[in-house]
Design a protein around this motif. Structure first.
Motif, PDB file in Angstrom:
ATOM      1  N   ARG A  73      10.594 104.090 111.741  1.00 41.03           N
ATOM      2  CA  ARG A  73      10.926 103.895 110.319  1.00 41.03           C
ATOM      3  C   ARG A  73      11.607 102.551 110.081  1.00 41.03           C
ATOM      4  O   ARG A  73      11.434 101.934 109.054  1.00 41.03           O
ATOM      5  CB  ARG A  73      11.810 105.026 109.825  1.00 41.03           C
ATOM      6  N   THR A  76      11.005 114.515 116.683  1.00 36.87           N
ATOM      7  CA  THR A  76      10.924 114.388 115.244  1.00 36.87           C
ATOM      8  C   THR A  76      11.661 115.501 114.515  1.00 36.87           C
ATOM      9  O   THR A  76      12.060 116.487 115.108  1.00 36.87           O
ATOM     10  CB  THR A  76       9.440 114.367 114.801  1.00 36.87           C
ATOM     11  N   SER A  80      11.443 117.494 110.376  1.00 36.03           N
ATOM     12  CA  SER A  80      10.390 117.844 109.412  1.00 36.03           C
ATOM     13  C   SER A  80       9.910 116.616 108.635  1.00 36.03           C
ATOM     14  O   SER A  80       8.750 116.539 108.251  1.00 36.03           O
ATOM     15  CB  SER A  80      10.887 118.922 108.449  1.00 36.03           C
ATOM     16  N   ARG A 119       7.052 114.621 110.775  1.00 35.62           N
ATOM     17  CA  ARG A 119       5.870 115.314 111.299  1.00 35.62           C
ATOM     18  C   ARG A 119       4.570 114.601 110.939  1.00 35.62           C
ATOM     19  O   ARG A 119       3.639 114.571 111.735  1.00 35.62           O
ATOM     20  CB  ARG A 119       5.855 116.764 110.830  1.00 35.62           C
ATOM     21  N   GLU A 120       4.505 114.018 109.764  1.00 38.03           N
ATOM     22  CA  GLU A 120       3.290 113.295 109.363  1.00 38.03           C
ATOM     23  C   GLU A 120       3.067 112.070 110.245  1.00 38.03           C
ATOM     24  O   GLU A 120       1.928 111.701 110.523  1.00 38.03           O
ATOM     25  CB  GLU A 120       3.354 112.895 107.889  1.00 38.03           C
ATOM     26  N   ILE A 121       4.145 111.444 110.687  1.00 39.09           N
ATOM     27  CA  ILE A 121       4.021 110.299 111.595  1.00 39.09           C
ATOM     28  C   ILE A 121       3.393 110.761 112.910  1.00 39.09           C
ATOM     29  O   ILE A 121       2.501 110.099 113.440  1.00 39.09           O
ATOM     30  CB  ILE A 121       5.396 109.635 111.835  1.00 39.09           C
ATOM     31  N   CYS A 122       3.823 111.894 113.422  1.00 37.25           N
ATOM     32  CA  CYS A 122       3.249 112.430 114.664  1.00 37.25           C
ATOM     33  C   CYS A 122       1.764 112.702 114.486  1.00 37.25           C
ATOM     34  O   CYS A 122       0.958 112.392 115.381  1.00 37.25           O
ATOM     35  CB  CYS A 122       3.969 113.708 115.070  1.00 37.25           C
ATOM     36  N   ARG A 123       1.391 113.271 113.356  1.00 38.15           N
ATOM     37  CA  ARG A 123      -0.028 113.541 113.086  1.00 38.15           C
ATOM     38  C   ARG A 123      -0.828 112.240 113.004  1.00 38.15           C
ATOM     39  O   ARG A 123      -1.941 112.151 113.511  1.00 38.15           O
ATOM     40  CB  ARG A 123      -0.171 114.334 111.799  1.00 38.15           C
ATOM     41  N   ALA A 124      -0.249 111.232 112.374  1.00 39.84           N
ATOM     42  CA  ALA A 124      -0.946 109.945 112.227  1.00 39.84           C
ATOM     43  C   ALA A 124      -1.134 109.257 113.578  1.00 39.84           C
ATOM     44  O   ALA A 124      -2.196 108.682 113.849  1.00 39.84           O
ATOM     45  CB  ALA A 124      -0.169 109.044 111.268  1.00 39.84           C
ATOM     46  N   PHE A 156       2.848 122.236 116.483  1.00 40.38           N
ATOM     47  CA  PHE A 156       1.911 121.809 115.452  1.00 40.38           C
ATOM     48  C   PHE A 156       0.695 122.730 115.440  1.00 40.38           C
ATOM     49  O   PHE A 156       0.244 123.183 116.493  1.00 40.38           O
ATOM     50  CB  PHE A 156       1.449 120.368 115.721  1.00 40.38           C
ATOM     51  N   SER A 186      -2.286 121.702 114.365  1.00 44.11           N
ATOM     52  CA  SER A 186      -3.433 120.850 114.658  1.00 44.11           C
ATOM     53  C   SER A 186      -3.651 120.720 116.155  1.00 44.11           C
ATOM     54  O   SER A 186      -2.714 120.473 116.915  1.00 44.11           O
ATOM     55  CB  SER A 186      -3.214 119.459 114.053  1.00 44.11           C
TER      56      SER A 186
END
Length: 120
Positions: free
Chosen positions: A20, A45, A47, A50-55, A70, A72
């Motif tokens: 970040r 991470t 909450s 979490r989107e950063i991990c997915r990306a 996750f 996914s």
């Protein structure tokens, strides 16, 4: 400390980064990591991240999320069932006759900490 000690016994290095703060808005995660000579990352991470991990997983960069779960299949993660073990600990204290049991934890809103609080 444990990760640092394990790294001392290998030919690998440990770097702690803040995405970040340090990542430029125009660079991909893969570019960010490769510019720093990284070949894989361990991610911790909350909450909010979490989107950063997915990306990162979607980019295909080698990564492993620690202490979170996750849905996914694209995201590799390592998760221990803190709910069950915390519940067992609470039940053990209750069977010993303890009635006033405190829970000391940080206010980190990750799956691991929330599971411990739920068990409590």
């Amino acid at each position: 400390e444990g990760m640092s000690a394990a790294m001392a016994e290998s030919d690998l290095d440990l770097a702690v980064l803040n995405l970040r703060r340090d990542q430029q808005s125009t660079e991909t995660y893969t570019h960010f990591f490769r510019d720093r000579g990284l070949r894989g990352v361990l991610l911790r991470t909350t909450s909010l991240g979490r989107e950063i991990c997915r990306a990162i997983a979607a980019e295909g960069f080698p990564s492993l999320v620690i202490a979170d779960r996750f849905d996914s299949q694209d995201v590799s993660y390592l998760y221990c069932d803190s709910y069950e073990t915390s519940l067992q600990g609470m039940e053990h204290l209750i069977t010993l006759g303890h009635e006033r049991i405190a829970l000391a934890t940080s206010d980190t809103d990750d799956t691991d900490h929330l599971a411990r609080q739920h068990a409590y």
